[in-house]
Structure formats: structure tokens, C-alpha cells
Design a protein around this motif. Structure first.
Motif, mmCIF file in Angstrom:
data_model
loop_
_atom_site.group_PDB
_atom_site.id
_atom_site.type_symbol
_atom_site.label_atom_id
_atom_site.label_comp_id
_atom_site.label_asym_id
_atom_site.label_seq_id
_atom_site.Cartn_x
_atom_site.Cartn_y
_atom_site.Cartn_z
ATOM 1 N N SER A 152 -18.290 15.688 -34.750
ATOM 2 C CA SER A 152 -18.212 17.112 -35.024
ATOM 3 C C SER A 152 -19.319 17.890 -34.345
ATOM 4 C CB SER A 152 -18.258 17.352 -36.535
ATOM 5 O OG SER A 152 -18.129 18.719 -36.839
ATOM 6 N N SER A 156 -19.345 21.009 -31.842
ATOM 7 C CA SER A 156 -20.116 22.223 -32.139
ATOM 8 C C SER A 156 -20.970 22.645 -30.951
ATOM 9 C CB SER A 156 -21.026 21.988 -33.348
ATOM 10 O OG SER A 156 -20.277 21.768 -34.513
ATOM 11 N N LEU A 159 -18.818 24.303 -28.309
ATOM 12 C CA LEU A 159 -18.440 25.658 -28.731
ATOM 13 C C LEU A 159 -19.616 26.625 -28.627
ATOM 14 C CD1 LEU A 159 -16.219 24.855 -31.856
ATOM 15 C CD2 LEU A 159 -15.459 25.637 -29.605
ATOM 16 N N ALA A 167 -15.271 28.931 -35.258
ATOM 17 C CA ALA A 167 -14.933 27.612 -35.810
ATOM 18 C C ALA A 167 -16.192 26.856 -36.216
ATOM 19 C CB ALA A 167 -14.133 26.808 -34.787
ATOM 20 N N TYR A 168 -17.246 26.999 -35.392
ATOM 21 C CA TYR A 168 -18.531 26.380 -35.712
ATOM 22 C C TYR A 168 -19.038 26.868 -37.064
ATOM 23 C CZ TYR A 168 -23.646 26.090 -35.644
ATOM 24 O OH TYR A 168 -24.964 25.889 -35.982
ATOM 25 N N ALA A 171 -17.154 25.351 -40.166
ATOM 26 C CA ALA A 171 -17.329 23.928 -40.454
ATOM 27 C C ALA A 171 -18.145 23.660 -41.726
ATOM 28 C CB ALA A 171 -17.957 23.227 -39.245
ATOM 29 N N HIS A 206 -15.176 19.026 -41.679
ATOM 30 C CA HIS A 206 -16.157 19.639 -40.779
ATOM 31 C C HIS A 206 -15.740 19.450 -39.322
ATOM 32 C CE1 HIS A 206 -20.080 20.267 -38.786
ATOM 33 N NE2 HIS A 206 -20.483 20.869 -39.884
ATOM 34 N N GLN A 210 -12.857 22.390 -36.303
ATOM 35 C CA GLN A 210 -13.354 22.847 -35.005
ATOM 36 C C GLN A 210 -12.490 22.405 -33.827
ATOM 37 O OE1 GLN A 210 -17.891 23.039 -34.656
ATOM 38 N NE2 GLN A 210 -17.635 21.335 -36.081
ATOM 39 N N VAL A 214 -12.072 24.007 -29.808
ATOM 40 C CA VAL A 214 -12.635 23.317 -28.640
ATOM 41 C C VAL A 214 -11.543 22.969 -27.640
ATOM 42 C CG1 VAL A 214 -12.518 20.881 -29.382
ATOM 43 C CG2 VAL A 214 -14.446 21.666 -27.984
#
Length: 528
Positions: A152, A156, A159, A167-168, A171, A206, A210, A214
Motif C-alpha cells: 500500500s 501511496s 500517488l 485515494a491516499y 486509506a 488501506h 488506492q 494508481v
């Protein structure tokens, strides 16, 4: 709505921070609900002691090897390669992801096997044998979460490199939601083991939340494991000092847990609950600004725009101070109300409440320092210097541990919070002074002038808050939840109102930035 947030709002440091902050508020509120459910159901006793102690080994691995170290090294290198060769940048991302997956899986298996002796000899030697066994069982389950978190956090970092913060930001919301679902649905069925499975569910959510974002950047998974790639090596080299620094911080947390395990029953739980409460304003107000600013600082250095770097740093630092200094004073003055509202019910008795509010009070003294450290550290990472924050952290942790051993014996668990605060203030001071030597101009005059004005109006606001709190204490029923909540709400509202009024009267730049955000399309959207 997603397009509006990312295309319209997330194109500036303030806009990116706004996105992160909005969802950070949601995440922190869920975190408060999580802690309240834990406190009400278990109190500050053996179950919560084992629950929080069980995080130590997974956190030691994940926080040391992935969380801060990866983003700090990955983002500057990824941005450099992206500007030259997009395909090569994605190959680097996939190699890093696959390497992390393999490494964390192997390490997780080893720790799964060694969990019982490690808990007994390293994490919580002060626990009874049964308590150590229960902690080891929770730890083994929680080790699954480090693999999901590892994947994850690569996502992150990608992103964040693209300044895609939505989206980050979602999470952590999903992570807390997973833990809450574990408390509500899994604990009644499986007992305390359900707490650990809730952590695993949260870590999986989490990651999942995301993935759609991505994929839209053009990234897709590839089975590459090119650890010899120059970009991968560069990330690894940059990660090493940061990894060492994070290892020091995790050792610090480990030693705090060891010390707390030798104190009264519930000390581990009290320290962690108070730490979660004091971290709420940091997570909502400071970290979003630091995270949003990092890609811009990295771009400024990559393009040799030193003046823009300084301006971005100065503006962000002053905004953090503007938000966190009054928050620190208000939390200190309302610490009893905060603890009673969030935790004071069910199995969480008055003795637990008093111990937690004392601990929270000592934590609040260093909120300003803890809030500036993420920005200061990221400023060094943008300079591709991960060594300086490590050395600074090493010094502050040594002070923290030494004072913790001494103050813990004298003051109990509140002494651990005081030691932590002193170490944090020292860390912040060292980082700022060293960063100052890197630049001929760091906008010190404007920073100092803003700092002084913020201190003055925050203290005046605190006086009005305290007066209001005292008056209400004689009027409302302080033995009831609604009375405590009303006192907190009105007194806090008066403090905030006085602070904002004075900031407007002084025509401070920081409040002008807030007005611009509120008057923007986002502000109009939120007011609907």
C-alpha cells in the motif's frame, strides 16, 4: 466529485493539504471512535496492554523499513526518472514493490516463529507469562498486516509523486474502519483475537482503496525484480540512513513499552491512548501540509529553484504554527474534558481518566515541535539528505530514553510523556538550525514575527477559553456526559472565535490563506 478534488483543489500545496486534512479529520474521528470502543469494552487493563504491546514487532518492521523510509527516498527519485523516462520510472516502482513484498513476507514468517520469546525478552518483560502469551498470539496475526501495508505504501508514494492525494487520504479512513469492524463484529465472536484480525482487515482495505487511482496514473503491476537498476539502488541508498533513523525511533517506542510494562497495570494502554489523542491535531493540521508540500519541495530542488523552495518551506511552516500553537494551548486547557468525552465510560474508570489526562497534558507541551518535524525532515529529503534527520533523531531519542527511565520511576506513565516532549523539542530545534546553515536566506524574520504574534493571540484566546470553562463548570452538570461535552464545545468555541478574530484584526497572512480556501470552489462546495 473526485475529479473536482484532484483537478481543481489538489494543484497547490494548500489545496493538496486541504484534501488530506478533510479526510484526516474523518480518519481521526474514526480513530477516536475506535479508542472509545476499546476503552469502554476493556478499560486500561490487561487486554489493552496486550493489544498495544502486540503492535510493537509489526510496527518495528513496517515503520522502520517501509513507512517513512520509502516515501522519503522514493518520491524524489521517481520524480527525477519520470521527467526523463516514464516507462523506466514505473519499472523502478514495480521493482521496489516486488522487493518489499518478498522481504516483508520472509521477515514476517521469521517473526511469526519467534514471536513468543521476543515478546517475553524484548517487548514486554514486565508482563506475566499469560499476558506475554496473549500478546504473542495477537502479534502473529498482526504480522500479516505488514505485507499489505508494504504494498500500500508503494502505491501511496506513486500517488504522492503525481500529487494525487484523494485515494491516499482515504486509506487511513479505511484502516480505522477495519479496526472498528473488528471490535464490533469479530471481538464478540472470537474474543480479543478479533482485535488483531480487525487490524489485518484494515490494512487490506488501506491497499484496496488506492488501487483504482494508481491504475489511472498509467501504472500496472509487472513481475520485475531488478534490484541492480540504478534507480532502485539510489532509492536503497537514500533509504538506508532514514531506515536507521526510523529504527532508532522504533527502539524508542519499544523501550517506552518495556518501561511502561514494569509500571502499574494499564500503563501501556494509557500511554498509547494519550498518544493517540495528542496526535489527532498533528495528523489533521500538520502532516497534511508537510505531505502536500513534499513533492513541491522535491521539484524545486530538482529544477534548482532554491528561492521557491524557501518560500514553500516558509509559508508551510507558518501555516503549521498558525494552526498547531492554539490547538496545543486549547488541548492543554481542555485535556480533562477531552479524555472524559472520548474515553471516560464503561470499563474506563476515573483512575484511568486522571492518569490519561495527566499524560496528555505533558504531551501537549511539544505539539508544536512534533508538528514541525515532518516538514523539516521532508525538507532534508527533498535535498536528498536522509542522514541529517537520522543524526538529529538519534540525539533526541537518547535524551528521551534517558529521561524516560528517570521520570518513569518518579512520575509513572506521565513522566514518559514529559520525556517524549523534551526529546521532540530538541529534535525540532536541531533540524531547524541545521537547515538554516544550508541556505543563505530562510525567511527567518517573517517566521519569527509570525511565531510571536501567534503565541500572543493564542495565549489571549486561552485566557478567554479558561474563563468560559470555569463559568460553565458552575452552571452545567459536570457529572454527566452532556455537561462535560457542552463545557468543551462552548469553551473551545469561544477560544477558537477569539483566536480567529484577533488573527483577522492583526491581518495575518495565514488567516488570509484560510479565507481564500473557504471562498474557493471547494469552500462553496463544502458549504452546500
Amino acid at each position: 466529485m473526485k475529479k473536482f478534488f484532484e483537478d481543481r483543489v489538489g494543484k497547490t500545496v494548500a489545496g493538496g493539504a486541504m484534501i488530506i486534512a478533510v479526510f484526516s479529520v474523518i480518519s481521526k474521528l474514526l480513530g477516536l471512535l475506535r479508542d472509545r470502543l476499546l476503552a469502554v469494552n476493556f478499560g486500561a487493563g490487561d487486554v489493552l496492554d496486550t493489544y498495544y504491546a502486540a503492535f510493537r514487532l509489526p510496527d518495528l518492521i513496517f515503520n522502520t523499513l517501509v513507512l517513512g523510509a520509502l516515501a522519503a527516498a522514493f518520491i524524489p527519485v521517481f520524480i527525477d526518472y519520470w521527467q526523463k523516462d516514464k516507462d523506466e520510472a514505473f519499472k523502478i516502482a514495480n521493482s521496489i514493490m516486488n522487493l518489499i513484498f518478498v522481504f516483508l513476507t520472509i521477515l514476517g514468517i521469521i517473526l511469526f516463529i519467534l514471536a513468543r520469546p521476543l515478546i517475553g525478552y524484548l517487548v514486554a518483560p514486565g508482563f506475566s507469562s499469560d499476558k506475554q502469551l496473549a500478546t504473542a498470539e495477537l502479534t502473529r496475526i498482526m504480522l500479516l498486516s505488514i505485507v499489505f501495508f508494504g504494498l500500500s505504501n508503494v502505491v501511496s508514494s506513486i500517488l504522492n509523486s503525481f500529487k494525487k492525494f484523494l485515494a491516499y487520504s482515504l486509506a487511513p479512513v479505511m484502516y480505522n474502519l477495519g479496526i472498528i469492524l473488528g471490535i464490533i463484529f469479530l471481538v464478540p465472536k472470537f474474543g480479543p483475537i478479533g482485535l488483531a484480525w480487525g487490524v489485518v482487515v484494515g490494512s487490506l482495505l488501506h491497499l484496496i482503496i488506492q488501487l483504482p487511482a494508481v491504475f489511472k496514473t498509467g501504472w500496472h503491476w509487472q513481475p520485475v525484480l531488478n534490484w541492480r537498476h540504478s534507480g532502485v539502488k539510489k532509492i536503497a541508498v537514500l533509504m538506508l540512513p532514514r531506515t536507521f533513523g526510523l529504527a532508532i525511533n522504533q527502539v524508542n517506542q519499544l523501550i517506552i513499552t518495556i518501561i511502561a510494562s514494569t509500571l502499574a497495570v494499564g500503563s501501556v494502554a494509557v500511554f498509547n491512548l494519550a498518544n493517540n489523542l495528542q496526535h489527532m491535531p498533528i495528523g489533521i493540521l500538520a502532516i497534511p501540509l508537510a505531505v502536500a508540500c513534499f513533492p513541491y519541495l522535491s521539484e524545486n530542488i530538482s529544477q534548482n529553484k532554491e528561492q521557491e523552495f524557501v518560500i514553500n518551506f516558509s509559508v508551510t511552516l507558518r501555516r503549521i504554527l498558525f494552526l498547531i500553537i492554539p490547538a496545543s494551548i486549547f488541548i492543554f486547557l481542555l485535556r480533562a474534558q477531552v479524555v472524559r468525552i472520548v474515553l471516560g465510560a464503561g470499563e474506563f474508570d476515573w483512575q484511568d481518566t486522571v492518569l490519561t489526562l495527566k499524560t496528555l497534558g505533558w504531551f501537549s507541551l511539544s505539539l508544536f515541535a512534533q508538528s514541525l518535524i515532518p516538514l523539516l525532515a521532508r525538507s532534508f529529503y527533498a535535498l536528498k539528505d536522509t542522514k541529517t534527520p537520522v543524526l538529529s533523531s538519534l540525539i533526541s531519542v537518547a535524551i528521551n530514553i534517558g529521561l524516560g527511565l528517570y521520570l518513569g520511576k518518579i512520575m509513572g506513565v506521565p513522566g514518559l510523556a514529559l520525556a517524549f516532549s523534551i526529546g521532540s523539542i530538541l529534535n525540532m530545534t536541531i533540524l531547524f538550525l541545521i537547515l538554516r546553515t544550508r541556505f543563505k536566506w530562510l525567511d527567518e524574520k517573517k517566521i519569527c514575527w509570525s511565531f510571536l504574534r501567534i503565541i500572543v493571540i493564542s495565549l489571549i484566546s486561552g485566557i478567554f477559553l479558561q474563563l468560559t470553562k470555569n463559568i460553565l463548570g458552575e452552571v452545567v452538570d459536570m457529572q454527566r456526559f452532556h455537561g462535560v461535552f457542552l463545557q468543551f464545545l462552548i469553551a473551545g468555541g469561544v477560544g477558537c472565535g477569539v483566536f480567529l478574530s484577533l488573527a483577522l484584526a492583526f491581518k495575518m497572512e495565514e488567516v488570509d490563506a484560510i479565507k481564500k480556501i473557504f471562498n474557493s470552489r471547494l469552500g462553496r462546495f463544502l458549504r452546500r
